[in-house]
Design a protein around this motif. Structure first.
Motif: not given
Length: 1712
Positions: A17, A20, A42, A53, A57, A70, A73-74
């Protein structure tokens, strides 16, 4: 397992976290590091990354601004998911997050939207239906995200057509219901989507033709969408909506049913055509769509064409103007768009032509007949494009095309003409040109080959802009086309020959004659074997011009040899080929003569270099005509040719130079005709056709009249009389209408100018035997006086030329034995001076081009008139000279006009000298010779101002004039003179009567004033201009040649060694011969030889006069000339100084000192002082010194010598005298006594009664000041004797200067700079005196620097320089300075210590001295001055290596003590000296203090001072060489204690620390016995300064430690964790990465249990709290490193609920 569980208890979810959260960091490097870590993580636990994420978000961009990162990354996490881990509900949740964010804003194509789209695409890679369902949820009902959703679907279709196309039905089913409510702003997105979907369907059909997804429902949807786009969107007011809709419709037409397409065509076609009213980009789009539409409508395989040709006419009519777009004048970047549009249009026409070829042909011809420019241009371009492709279909329609093209031949628009010309060439290549129509088209091409560069397309005649065409382009197309059809198409030969002959005569085709002649030559070359048939073809046609007409036309067109396309060469070639058309006997002559003429004009670049090439070429043409007529010998043919010349006057405008040549051609022809009536008729015609207002035409007419006068003089004169009578009538009419404006002055000028030229050329070409009476009659009248009223420059030039021609006629008559005097010659001269706009009251003010031309002609005419009988009067001569000499000062530009003018002026002066009344009155008088010399000197003195001018070209002109006049004067003295300018003996010369005594005829040597002349011209022998040097040497040669040829005056007692003089003169002439041959000889050597010869040739009186006049020569504005004058003076004084009396010496010294004062160039001043020194050395030195000292005393009293511009000359005189052995010793004695005297303290004088000493004190101050200047001058003089005196006292002088250097810096630190500057000046002079340039450079570099470190180093540098260059002086200087260490003044002690610290290096040869120096240095390491302590220690370590062993223990003890000194500079010196001593210290001296030194060095390695830090690291590495044997284990512990710090500082902020750590690590590695580590140190990344390379090294290093030294990891971790609090952020970052690397690679559970969780927590804290970006970024990378390690596996199954529990626990702990 307990330790393992403790390791797995790390807060991994919180760390992720934090990572992120770092995506929103303000630093880009932090964001990039976090992104990189998350990308790596990831793949290990994509679900946890997605949880973190998604948690961030949820707040959207308002809470987390970098939501784009974000989403990226997702997207990576989703792609990394295994198929079995894909949870549709979870994916739906993520899709919901992405779509929620997308619908939260009305923005389009933002970075976060693209990232969200990427996330959805990633989800679609696993669950495409889920992704599309999520998008479909937002497609129903009003939503601001509709465009974004549709855009995603469009991108998905473009990226993956195979997956998208099977789902096209669902997309259309959801999109079609909302199309009606789409706003105009969003419609382009929807239209673009339809285009992409249709393209995807096309691609799918191509890949899987048997599995078409286009079922009935899809077709229904497409038909519905098609109708909506066609009926609503395509007619929108928004242009962007219309264009995107048409683009989409262009892709859809191939998918909809033929029925719907046929029904839509009436609406679709106008919609597409409507877009052509816009710009290029829209036109390209519309044309592409239209091409698709035509393909779908006309070329379908399932049925007949859907459009009849009548329906296509509107489309074709719209497309035709679009062709012009490619030619529109826009920016170059748009050219490719226009070209693409042009190609698309042609493809459209080609598509139509495949279906309706006949109809299209008729359509295009009809458009051509409409005469609308845009339609005509387009039709012609299409015809040109389709004709080769449709040749079979259109073969029978050739007559129609020919007639249509014929109807356009009168079109004036340049664009249409260009297209038509290209079409004609294409038609010719397909045999469309036959018969008379073919000749018509050929004439069209020829006509446009004759276009000039100034022709332009008339915009008023163009209703439609077709682009900005250039007539040059049209002309080039026609020329290439005509040559192409001539050379490559045999069928065209019968059309071109002999028709092309008719293109030569007409005036309108004049500019195309070169191309026409080239074509004719090619035809004749191809048919050379059948030349008789070609001639018969010419004779068979009545419209072919006659040979006389062709010859007359081509001969005149030869005029310009530089015209484009090599016209002259082409004409001459054609004449050779057409020679059989002319009389038979001309062929052989032309075969011999024409190649010569072609050779002359073959190299146009070389031709341009000849300024008279045009006149020469015209004369060649006239001679060619004359000889051709002589060869032909056919009077009838000559008469016929004359008639042809007469008839062709209408082909040339009067201002055309060809008309002037035509006059001359006709004049030459009339010269060959015996029929007087015919001649009179033709000259009447010639004068009638001539426009005498135009100078070239007027000159051509005059030359023609002259040519006729050669055979018909009386006929020409009768004509001129008639003209003159009419002029008189005109003048009478002018008097009657004085107040009327009807009379034009210009017209009168033109008539007078023409008359004058015609009279002049008539006299010039007429036979010499018959012109005397005619000239007398002409000059005897007042006709010439009337010519003075002309005002126009060209008219003046014509009248001057005419007068010149009259004079030349008189000269020619004299050369032919019919001499006679020219009456009123002086009056004619006055006429010329009046016409050139100059008289005795005028200056050289106006130098315009026309005036310069006039003046050049006037000077030439004056020369001509001066050279004829009768002789000049004195008044006339003076008047002419005064009016013309000023031309020497004319500017050099324009060179092609001014240079001939100057040449004419020089010729005029020489003519005046030769024909002067002084030279033809030979009397029995002793004054006659003196008068000759005085006249010569008078002219030369008039030119002196130009000979010595600072302007280069004025000097050159003056010298050339002097040389030419001396040549004439010498010839006069040797062989008399010739009024016509002949050299040597000739029939015209007036010989000197040698029977008279030479003393009464020739001038004496004294009359030539050789001393004055020599010093005037001798400096020019050293001039910068090579031509001036050469000419001036020749001037001197002429002067002495004349002087030696002159008789010795009666009673003269001057002794001249004739044999020696002639030898010197011969040597001088040898030098001149070398200069004339342009041999590569040094100019200085040439000048030396010239001076040597002159020194011998001068008599004693001439030498004195030369020396007395040297001031002006030395002050010459040209530096090299001034240097030459000085060199000459030195040479004269050195070789003949003993001949000078005291008075001569005094006056010469005064002249030289005057030159010293006035010369501004320092170098020249020094050279002049050298001449004074030479004078003192070779004459009476006492006299010279008296003059010099008197001047110096006056300057000191009356001038501020420090501010004299250019410096004080007397100071430079001191420099000069210091170089002479005879005077320098006495001078130095006085200066040394002043040096040994201490200056009087003025403060002490003020305390007592000093009034009685004020005057004496002032004198002493002046003397002291002068002595100071003299001392400095003596040091800088470099005299051998003075240098020897300084050498004897070298040690004491240097020691005193060194100590005073310290004292003066002490004063300078308190603000008193003057003593330091004075000392530096003396020191610098001392360096120059002893020849120590290196010491001088050292002083000049940092002498005035007040910073202590700089001047201390400067003293050391001086001492080092002295020690190297003067080792014998070291002992004496060192003894003096060793005692000076006990002085009370701190600055002197520092200066002495600075010098001794350097001298000690060179004291090895003096053992007793070294012992004293070491004792003194060791005693003063406890001095109160830190500088003295540092310098003493520095001196100790610089003891010579052969002696330092006996003092090593003593030195190391001093160093150990000073390593703990409170002063940082002393610490730095100590550690630096330790580094030096350790390189050569024996083991027994170091081993007892090895541990002590190691500890102290490790303490210094964390010093904030980068120099101390880097040196401490380096010294530790050097110390490692002693950690062997018994001390190995002890030192190895010190190594392991220092290793973490070394590794961390490998990437220190300071480059020196990095390098020191690298070297040290390499030195201690062998002691660690790790082979793998040694290998790492040899890799490239170890020496790299990039952080990525450093981190790579850290990972490999920790891998080696974990493998080979697992027991040391604990110690390293402790040191590394301590470094997390280092004062340098970069070291903190290094420690973070090192600790993380060790933990990630260690398999020791104890280490992991102790440090893993601790370090992990510290990283999480630092990434949140640190203010340094590099720390935060490294924390991000380190967290990724730890999480990727195999030591932590259980976190890979963690989910977000553990994050929440951890957060709750953390919060509770914080509350406690």
């Amino acid at each position: 397992m307990a330790s393992s569980s403790s390791v797995t208890s790390i807060p991994a979810p919180e760390a992720i976290q934090v990572l992120v959260s770092s995506l929103a960091d303000e630093s880009s490097i932090v964001r990039e590091a976090s992104m990189a870590s998350l990308k790596d993580i990831s793949s290990l636990n994509p679900l946890l990354v997605l949880d973190c994420c998604s948690a961030v978000s949820r707040g959207g961009r308002r809470r987390f601004w970098n939501v784009a990162g974000v989403f990226q990354v997702m997207a990576l996490g989703v792609r990394a998911l295994d198929k079995r881990d894909v949870d549709p509900s979870y994916m739906a949740k993520l899709a919901k997050i992405a779509t929620t964010e997308m619908i939260s804003s009305k923005e389009l194509n933002a970075d976060w939207q693209r990232a969200a789209a990427g996330l959805l695409a990633s989800i679609g890679s696993h669950l495409p239906d889920l992704m599309m369902e999520e998008i479909f949820l937002h497609l129903s009902g009003p939503s601001s995200a509709l465009p974004a959703m549709v855009q995603i679907l469009a991108d998905f279709a473009s990226a993956d057509a195979l997956q998208f196309t099977p789902r096209l039905k669902g997309v259309l089913a959801r999109v079609l219901p909302i199309l009606g409510n789409v706003r105009d702003a969003h419609r382009p997105i929807f239209a673009h989507a339809f285009k992409c979907w249709c393209q995807a369907a096309w691609q799918y059909n191509m890949d899987f033709p048997s599995h078409s997804p286009l079922d009935a429902d899809v077709m229904s949807f497409l038909n519905s969408a098609f109708e909506l786009l066609l009926r609503v969107w395509a007619i929108s007011r928004d242009l962007k909506v219309r264009t995107s809709s048409v683009e989409a419709l262009g892709q859809m037409v191939g998918l909809i049913t033929r029925t719907q397409l046929k029904a839509a065509l009436p609406r679709l076609v106008p919609t597409v055509l409507e877009l052509y009213k816009k710009d290029q980009d829209i036109a390209l789009l519309a044309t592409s769509s239209l091409h698709n539409l035509l393909n779908a409508s006309l070329l379908s395989e399932t049925g007949p064409p859907l459009l009849d040709f009548e329906d296509l006419t509107v489309i074709l009519s719209t497309l035709l103007p679009v062709v012009c777009i490619n030619n529109d004048s826009k920016e170059h970047s748009d050219f490719s768009v226009g070209l693409k549009t042009y190609n698309e249009v042609q493809r459209c026409f080609l598509t139509v032509g495949l279906v309706y070829p006949d109809d299209l042909f008729a359509f295009l011809l009809n458009k051509c007949r409409l005469k609308e420019e845009s339609l005509t241009f387009g039709s012609l371009c299409v015809l040109k494009h389709l004709l080769p492709r449709s040749s079979e279909a259109w073969y029978n329609k050739r007559p129609l095309l020919v007639e249509a093209v014929k109807s356009l031949l009168d079109e004036q628009n340049l664009g249409v003409r260009m297209a038509l010309s290209e079409l004609i060439v294409v038609m010719a290549s397909h045999c469309y040109l036959v018969g008379p129509s073919g000749e018509l088209f050929v004439e069209y091409l020829v006509r446009h080959c004759a276009l000039s560069d100034v022709d332009r397309n008339d915009p008023e005649n163009s209703k439609v802009k077709l682009g900005r065409f250039c007539p040059i382009e049209l002309r080039a197309i026609c020329e290439k086309g005509l040559l192409l059809i001539t050379i490559t198409i045999p069928e065209m030969e019968h059309i071109l020959w002999p028709f092309l002959l008719t293109m030569i005569i007409p005036r309108v085709y004049t500019a195309a004659v070169a191309t026409v002649c080239r074509c004719i030559s090619e035809l004749c070359r191809h048919r050379s074997s059948n030349i008789s048939s070609m001639l018969s073809e010419c004779k068979a046609r009545a419209d072919i011009p006659s040979p006389e007409e062709l010859f007359a036309r081509l001969l005149v067109l030869l005029h310009d040899p530089l015209v484009r396309e090599q016209l002259a060469t082409q004409i001459l070639t054609v004449l050779c080929y057409l020679a059989p058309l002319f009389p038979k006997n001309i062929n052989l002559f032309w075969q011999d003569e024409i190649p010569k003429m072609k050779a002359y004009v073959s190299d146009t670049e070389d031709l341009k270099l000849d300024p008279s090439y045009q006149e020469t070429w015209d004369d060649m043409i006239i001679n060619f005509l004359s000889e051709s007529l002589d060869v032909i010998q056919d009077p009838d043919w000559v008469i016929s040719l004359g008639n042809a010349f007469t008839n062709q006057y209408e082909l040339y405008t009067p201002d055309d130079e060809h008309a002037a040549l035509l006059h001359r051609c006709l004049g030459m022809l009339l010269q060959k005709v015996d029929n007087r009536a015919y001649v009179r008729n033709k000259i009447d015609w010639m004068y009638k056709q001539a426009n005498i207002a135009i100078p070239t035409n007027r000159l051509g007419l005059a030359k023609a009249m002259g040519l006729v006068a050669a055979s018909h003089l009386d006929t020409v004169l009768d004509k001129l009389k008639d003209i003159l009578a009419n002029v008189g009538q005109s003048i009478f009419q002018r008097l009657l209408s004085f107040f009327s404006d009807s009379y034009k002055t210009e017209e009168s000028d033109d008539i007078h100018a023409a008359l004058a030229l015609m009279y002049g050329y008539a006299a010039r070409y007429a036979p010499s035997t018959v012109i005397e009476a005619r000239i007398d009659a002409l000059v005897g009248t007042n006709m010439l006086s009337r010519l003075l009223h002309v005002r126009h420059p060209t008219a003046k030039q014509a009248v001057i030329t005419a007068i010149d021609l009259l004079g030349r006629a008189v000269i020619n008559a004299a050369e032919n034995g019919a001499s006679f005097p020219l009456k009123r010659r002086d009056q004619l001269l006055d006429y010329i001076l009046t016409l050139m706009g100059r008289d005795e009251n005028d200056g050289v003010a106006d130098s315009s081009l026309e005036l310069l031309h006039t003046q050049a002609l006037a000077l030439s005419a004056c020369t001509t008139l001066v050279s004829v009988e009768p002789k000049l009067t004195i008044e006339t001569r003076n008047h002419v000279m005064k009016a013309t000499l000023g031309f020497f000062a004319l500017p050099n530009e324009p060179v092609d006009v001014v240079n001939p003018l100057i040449d004419n002026l020089i010729t005029l002066l020489c003519a005046i000298l030769l024909t002067s009344p002084f030279f033809f009155c030979i009397t029995i008088s002793g004054e006659d010779g003196r008068s000759r010399a005085e006249q010569l000197l008078h002219i030369l003195r008039q030119i002196d101002q130009y000979v010595s001018s600072p302007v280069d070209y004025q000097r050159r002109r003056g010298c050339l004039a002097v040389h030419e006049m001396l040549l004439k004067f010498r010839m006069l003295c040797v062989s008399g003179y010739c009024a016509l300018g002949c050299h040597g003996s000739c029939t015209h010369s007036k010989q000197i009567d040698r029977t008279l005594h030479a003393a009464f005829v020739l001038p004496s040597r004294e009359a030539l004033c050789l001393g004055e002349r020599v010093i005037m011209y001798l400096p020019r022998c050293a001039d910068t201009n090579s031509e001036v040097r050469k000419v001036s040497a020749q001037i001197l040669d002429q002067l002495f040649s004349i002087s030696l040829s002159l008789p010795k005056p009666v009673g003269s007692s001057t002794g001249v060694d004739v044999e020696l003089s002639y030898g010197a003169l011969s040597s001088l002439e040898d030098v001149i011969a070398i200069l004339r041959s342009d041999a590569s000889i040094d100019p200085s050597e040439v000048f030396n030889r010239i001076v040597s010869s002159i020194c011998i040739l001068l008599t004693k009186n001439e030498l004195v006069a030369t020396l007395h006049g040297c001031t002006a020569a030395i002050c010459d504005k040209i530096k090299q000339s001034a240097e030459g004058a000085i060199q000459a003076v030195i040479e004269f004084v050195s070789k003949r100084g003993k001949e000078l009396s005291e008075t001569d010496v005094t006056r010469t010294t005064q002249s030289l000192l005057s030159a010293v004062v006035h010369v501004t160039e320092k170098h020249l001043r020094l050279e002049t002082l050298g001449a004074i020194s030479s004078l003192a050395e070779n004459t009476s030195s006492k006299i010279v010194f008296d003059e010099l000292l008197a001047s110096a005393a006056r300057d000191i009293v009356t001038k501020d010598i420090s501010r004299l511009r250019g410096g004080w000359p007397m100071q430079e005189a001191f420099y000069a005298f210091s170089q002479h052995a005879l005077l320098s010793f006495q001078f130095l004695e006085h200066l040394i006594s002043v040096l040994n005297q201490s200056p009087v303290d003025k403060v002490d004088l003020e305390k007592g009664n000093s009034s009685s000493h004020s005057a004496d004190g002032q004198i002493e101050d002046d003397i002291l000041q002068a002595a100071m200047f003299a001392l400095t001058a003596f040091f800088r003089g470099g005299g051998k004797v003075g240098k020897r005196a300084v050498e004897q006292s070298y040690a004491s002088v240097l020691a005193a200067l060194t100590l005073q250097f310290g004292s003066c810096h002490g004063l300078a630190s308190s603000g008193r700079q003057e003593p330091l500057r004075a000392l530096l000046a003396a020191f610098q002079a001392f360096c120059e005196c002893v020849g120590d340039l290196e010491m001088g450079k050292i002083l000049a570099r940092d002498g005035e620097q007040n910073e202590k470190e700089k001047w201390i180093n400067l003293i050391g540098d001086v001492a080092g320089s002295i020690s190297i260059k003067r080792p014998k002086e070291v002992q004496t200087i060192s003894l003096i300075l060793t005692k000076s260490l006990n002085r009370h003044q701190r600055f002197q002690r520092e200066a002495a210590a600075a010098a001794l610290s350097e001298f000690v290096r060179y004291s090895g040869g003096f053992s007793s001295l070294l012992e004293q120096m070491v004792e003194a240095l060791c005693r003063h390491v406890s001095d109160e001055s830190p500088t003295v302590r540092c310098l003493c220690l520095r001196g100790l370590v610089q003891i010579p290596s052969i002696h330092i062993y006996q003092y090593t223990t003593q030195i190391l003890g001093v160093i150990v003590a000073l390593l703990d000194d409170l002063d940082e500079s002393v610490q730095l010196t100590a550690v630096s000296c330790l580094l030096t001593v350790l390189e050569s210290s024996p083991s027994d001296a170091v081993e007892p203090i090895l541990l002590n030194l190691s500890v102290r060095l490790r303490n210094l390695q964390i010093c904030l001072n980068t120099k101390i830090r880097s040196t401490a690291f380096a010294a530790f590495g050097t110390l490692s060489s002693y950690g062997v044997g018994a001390h190995h284990e002890i030192f190895l512990e010190q190594i392991h204690a220092a290793i973490p710090r070394l590794i961390l500082h490998l990437h220190d902020e300071d480059i020196s620390v990095r390098q020191a750590c690298r070297k040290t690590l390499k030195r201690i590695t062998p002691l660690m016995e790790m082979e793998g580590l040694a290998t790492l140190l040899n890799l490239q990344y170890f020496t790299s300064d990039h952080r990525n390379d450093y981190e790579d090294f850290l990972r490999d290093f920790t891998r080696q430690i974990a493998q080979h030294l697992p027991s040391r990891v604990d110690t390293y971790m402790v040191s590394t964790i301590q470094a997390l609090d280092a004062p340098w952020p970069i070291i903190q970052a290094n420690a973070i990465y090192l600790a993380s690397s060790m933990l990630s690679l260690s398999d020791d559970q104890r280490i992991l249990a102790l440090y893993y969780t601790k370090v992990f927590g510290m990283l999480v804290g630092k990434i949140s709290r640190s203010a340094d970006a590099v720390v935060r970024a490294t924390c991000s990378s380190a967290l990724g490193l730890l999480l990727k390690s195999t030591n932590s596996l259980s976190w890979r199954t963690a989910r977000l609920d553990r994050v929440e529990s951890f957060r709750r626990g953390h919060d509770s702990e914080s509350k406690m």
